[in-house]
Design a protein around this motif. Structure first.
Motif, mmCIF file in Angstrom:
data_model
loop_
_atom_site.group_PDB
_atom_site.id
_atom_site.type_symbol
_atom_site.label_atom_id
_atom_site.label_comp_id
_atom_site.label_asym_id
_atom_site.label_seq_id
_atom_site.Cartn_x
_atom_site.Cartn_y
_atom_site.Cartn_z
ATOM 1 N N GLY A 68 1.495 6.126 5.456
ATOM 2 C CA GLY A 68 0.895 6.910 4.381
ATOM 3 C C GLY A 68 -0.310 6.263 3.724
ATOM 4 O O GLY A 68 -0.959 6.876 2.880
ATOM 5 N N LYS A 69 -0.658 5.027 4.090
ATOM 6 C CA LYS A 69 -1.831 4.359 3.509
ATOM 7 C C LYS A 69 -3.096 5.069 3.953
ATOM 8 O O LYS A 69 -3.233 5.475 5.097
ATOM 9 C CB LYS A 69 -1.908 2.895 3.945
ATOM 10 C CG LYS A 69 -0.884 2.027 3.296
ATOM 11 C CD LYS A 69 -1.201 1.864 1.837
ATOM 12 C CE LYS A 69 -0.181 0.980 1.169
ATOM 13 N NZ LYS A 69 -0.356 0.909 -0.247
ATOM 14 N N VAL A 70 -4.046 5.206 3.014
ATOM 15 C CA VAL A 70 -5.320 5.853 3.286
ATOM 16 C C VAL A 70 -6.423 4.820 3.093
ATOM 17 O O VAL A 70 -6.492 4.170 2.059
ATOM 18 C CB VAL A 70 -5.555 7.039 2.313
ATOM 19 C CG1 VAL A 70 -6.906 7.680 2.572
ATOM 20 C CG2 VAL A 70 -4.435 8.050 2.413
ATOM 21 N N TRP A 71 -7.288 4.652 4.115
ATOM 22 C CA TRP A 71 -8.403 3.710 4.014
ATOM 23 C C TRP A 71 -9.370 3.954 5.154
ATOM 24 O O TRP A 71 -9.074 4.682 6.087
ATOM 25 C CB TRP A 71 -7.900 2.266 4.008
ATOM 26 C CG TRP A 71 -7.674 1.658 5.360
ATOM 27 C CD1 TRP A 71 -8.450 0.717 5.966
ATOM 28 C CD2 TRP A 71 -6.644 1.958 6.291
ATOM 29 N NE1 TRP A 71 -7.943 0.402 7.209
ATOM 30 C CE2 TRP A 71 -6.831 1.162 7.424
ATOM 31 C CE3 TRP A 71 -5.573 2.839 6.285
ATOM 32 C CZ2 TRP A 71 -6.004 1.217 8.546
ATOM 33 C CZ3 TRP A 71 -4.747 2.893 7.393
ATOM 34 C CH2 TRP A 71 -4.966 2.084 8.497
ATOM 35 N N VAL A 72 -10.544 3.345 5.051
ATOM 36 C CA VAL A 72 -11.532 3.412 6.119
ATOM 37 C C VAL A 72 -11.419 2.114 6.914
ATOM 38 O O VAL A 72 -11.657 1.035 6.376
ATOM 39 C CB VAL A 72 -12.969 3.567 5.559
ATOM 40 C CG1 VAL A 72 -13.982 3.565 6.693
ATOM 41 C CG2 VAL A 72 -13.089 4.830 4.731
ATOM 42 N N PRO A 73 -11.012 2.200 8.184
ATOM 43 C CA PRO A 73 -10.854 0.990 8.989
ATOM 44 C C PRO A 73 -12.182 0.275 9.164
ATOM 45 O O PRO A 73 -13.223 0.901 9.289
ATOM 46 C CB PRO A 73 -10.342 1.493 10.343
ATOM 47 C CG PRO A 73 -9.967 2.914 10.152
ATOM 48 C CD PRO A 73 -10.668 3.393 8.932
ATOM 49 N N GLY A 74 -12.127 -1.043 9.164
ATOM 50 C CA GLY A 74 -13.356 -1.792 9.343
ATOM 51 C C GLY A 74 -13.113 -3.246 9.698
ATOM 52 O O GLY A 74 -14.038 -3.982 9.945
ATOM 53 N N ARG A 75 -11.886 -3.670 9.720
ATOM 54 C CA ARG A 75 -11.563 -5.063 10.030
ATOM 55 C C ARG A 75 -10.820 -5.138 11.351
ATOM 56 O O ARG A 75 -10.202 -4.179 11.789
ATOM 57 C CB ARG A 75 -10.703 -5.656 8.917
ATOM 58 C CG ARG A 75 -11.444 -5.676 7.607
ATOM 59 C CD ARG A 75 -10.661 -6.406 6.570
ATOM 60 N NE ARG A 75 -11.434 -6.427 5.336
ATOM 61 C CZ ARG A 75 -10.966 -6.845 4.199
ATOM 62 N NH1 ARG A 75 -9.740 -7.279 4.115
ATOM 63 N NH2 ARG A 75 -11.723 -6.838 3.131
ATOM 64 N N ASP A 76 -10.854 -6.317 11.951
ATOM 65 C CA ASP A 76 -10.168 -6.543 13.211
ATOM 66 C C ASP A 76 -8.659 -6.567 12.967
ATOM 67 O O ASP A 76 -8.148 -7.493 12.324
ATOM 68 C CB ASP A 76 -10.636 -7.864 13.814
ATOM 69 C CG ASP A 76 -9.989 -8.170 15.142
ATOM 70 O OD1 ASP A 76 -9.232 -7.322 15.663
ATOM 71 O OD2 ASP A 76 -10.244 -9.264 15.675
#
Length: 101
Positions: A68-76
């Protein structure tokens, strides 16, 4: 303030003679950019449907993990441990919370 009722309130006023001190307050707006949901998504790798990761990479829109977490992926994701809730869901121990079946 001046004794003249018609004087401009924004005009500098005459200061009393002798030493004096004054303090000015500068107002400034501080803008902090914050991740949509600060929290453990900074510490864990989350499971997200592959097509959603691709869409996010192209559009910049946030994704919703199984937990359910919402975020913009950007890390390895290799640098972080797997989210325990996502892992339980992936292994079939819980129902997905990402809004899809």
């Amino acid at each position: 303030m001046s004794d003249n009722p018609l004087s401009d309130p924004y005009e500098p006023q005459a200061q009393p003679s002798g030493p004096s001190t004054s303090t000015s307050v500068l107002e400034r707006e501080q803008v902090e950019e914050q991740v949509q949901e600060p929290g453990d998504h900074e510490r864990f790798s989350h499971y997200v449907r592959k097509e959603k990761i691709l869409e996010s990479a192209l559009s910049g829109e946030p994704v919703v993990a199984l937990c359910g977490k919402v975020w913009v992926p950007g890390r390895d994701p290799q640098k972080f441990p797997v989210c325990p809730v996502c892992k339980e869901i992936y292994e079939g121990l819980r129902a997905p919370q990402d809004g899809e079946d």
